[in-house]
Design a protein around this motif. Structure first.
Motif, short mmCIF file in Angstrom:
data_model
loop_
_atom_site.label_atom_id
_atom_site.label_comp_id
_atom_site.label_asym_id
_atom_site.label_seq_id
_atom_site.Cartn_x
_atom_site.Cartn_y
_atom_site.Cartn_z
N ASP A 1 12.88 -38.92 -30.39
CA ASP A 1 13.62 -38.17 -29.39
C ASP A 1 12.73 -37.03 -28.92
N LYS A 2 12.73 -36.77 -27.63
CA LYS A 2 11.85 -35.75 -27.06
C LYS A 2 12.12 -34.37 -27.66
N GLN A 3 13.40 -34.02 -27.78
CA GLN A 3 13.73 -32.70 -28.31
C GLN A 3 13.35 -32.60 -29.78
N GLN B 1 30.93 -27.64 -28.83
CA GLN B 1 31.69 -28.73 -28.25
C GLN B 1 32.99 -28.92 -29.04
N PRO B 2 34.02 -29.50 -28.42
CA PRO B 2 35.28 -29.71 -29.13
C PRO B 2 35.13 -30.46 -30.45
N ARG B 3 34.25 -31.47 -30.50
CA ARG B 3 34.07 -32.22 -31.74
C ARG B 3 33.50 -31.32 -32.84
N LEU C 1 21.69 -31.62 -32.35
CA LEU C 1 20.50 -32.25 -31.79
C LEU C 1 20.80 -32.92 -30.46
N ASP C 2 21.96 -33.56 -30.36
CA ASP C 2 22.35 -34.21 -29.11
C ASP C 2 22.50 -33.19 -27.99
N GLN C 3 23.09 -32.04 -28.31
CA GLN C 3 23.27 -31.01 -27.29
C GLN C 3 21.94 -30.39 -26.89
N HIS D 1 29.43 -31.21 -21.62
CA HIS D 1 29.36 -32.65 -21.91
C HIS D 1 30.73 -33.32 -21.89
N MET D 2 31.61 -32.86 -21.02
CA MET D 2 32.93 -33.47 -20.84
C MET D 2 33.50 -32.96 -19.54
N THR D 3 34.48 -33.68 -19.01
CA THR D 3 35.13 -33.23 -17.79
C THR D 3 36.19 -32.19 -18.12
#
Length: 332
Positions: A144-146, A170-172, A206-208, A268-270
């Motif tokens: 992964d680039k990051q 994030q909510p999760r 990491l995803d964020q 990352h959500m609507t």
């Protein structure tokens, strides 16, 4: 304001008690309670596990508190702030790092010396400290680039931090943090559960970070980020109200396009995805409590009929609300 070196806590606080909750070859859990009249009171739970230390600290401060974190060499740490506000100064980082309610960050430093100023009031933080051998082993196995950026920083012994202002959770992440704090498991089951949740939190970070580095947020002005954050906080507190894009846009000085695009990029959500997640979480909580039947829960979170609510609930959680048998019986 007093300065406290972490290893000296027991000497500094007039009242300091530590109790071992769990201890075996794989896990050690320690609960501490501390109090100094006129300064602070609080408690912490520290869980040592393979490759990581998971900690939850709660302070009730009568005045601002300066804490020192003495150098212990190379270190990597994830931080999640649930309540309060603090400013940290790390060696090898020129700017202060700001931490506040519902925000998180990660930092790596070859010389992990730090000073923290915690503001008066409640301060609740969850942190994950990584053993560097363990951390390097999991990071170097990824593509992964990051993650490559973090690995390069480690290889060059250069401090890494994604932002000098903690990123919005994030909510999760919030769900996992609440689960960590309220888990009803005991013994080994609890330790395994906490270890899994700590790794899940880090994976979400990491995803964020990857999304951040990809440039999805770079076209959002600072002023619009602040407005979007205000919308986020408003929704968190008022998700049961009848909300619309038009009302939210007008209330916070954003046109609907900026609101929809910016919200998606930043969180990352609507907008309505966020509202839906919160309402489903509330429905699950009410069903678990058992004081309302399915029809009442459906009405509470804004559904006009039970079949629509049941379908939405099952799609969100993977099982129908009738799983809560007490609520199911009361619905008939």
């Amino acid at each position: 304001m007093d300065k406290i070196a972490l290893p000296e806590w027991a000497k500094r606080f007039g009242s300091f008690e530590a109790k071992v909750l769990n201890s075996n070859e794989r896990y050690t859990a320690i609960h501490t309670q501390f109090k100094e009249p006129g300064l602070a009171s609080g408690e912490s739970v520290i869980v040592q596990m393979p490759g990581m230390v998971l900690g939850n600290m709660l302070f009730n401060l009568q005045e601002p508190l300066n804490m020192t974190h003495p150098s212990n060499g190379e270190g990597a740490e994830s931080v999640f702030v649930l309540e309060g506000r603090a400013t940290s100064h790390f060696s090898h980082i020129s700017k202060p790092v700001l931490a506040e309610n519902n925000r998180h960050t990660f930092q790596y430093s070859p010389e992990f010396t730090a000073g923290h100023t915690i503001e008066k009031g409640r301060f609740n933080v969850v942190h994950i400290g990584f053993d560097m051998d363990f951390f390097k082993s999991i990071m170097q196995s990824a593509e992964d680039k990051q993650i490559d950026i973090i690995c390069n920083s480690i290889e060059r012994k250069q401090t890494f931090i994604p932002s000098h202002e903690h990123l919005l959770m994030q909510p999760r992440m919030l769900e996992i943090l609440r689960a960590i704090k309220t888990s009803q498991f005991n013994g080994l089951t609890r330790m395994l559960y906490l270890e899994a949740k700590a790794l899940e939190l880090f994976s979400l970070q990491l995803d964020q970070f990857s999304s951040w580095s990809a440039g999805g947020k770079n076209d959002i002005s600072r002023a619009d980020k602040e407005k979007l954050s205000e919308v986020y906080a408003f929704i968190e507190a008022n998700y049961l109200l009848p909300l619309s894009l038009a009302k939210l846009s007008a209330g916070y000085g954003l046109n609907e396009f900026k609101l929809k695009k910016g919200y998606k990029a930043l969180f990352h959500m609507t907008v309505f995805g966020h509202i839906h997640n919160l309402r489903m979480r509330k429905a699950k909580q009410l069903l678990e409590e058992g004081s309302l039947n399915i029809s009442q829960v459906s009405d509470c979170i804004g559904y006009s009929n039970i079949p629509a609510f049941s379908a939405a609930f099952k799609k969100h959680f993977g099982y129908p609300p009738s799983r809560y048998t007490g609520a199911a019986l009361l619905a008939h």
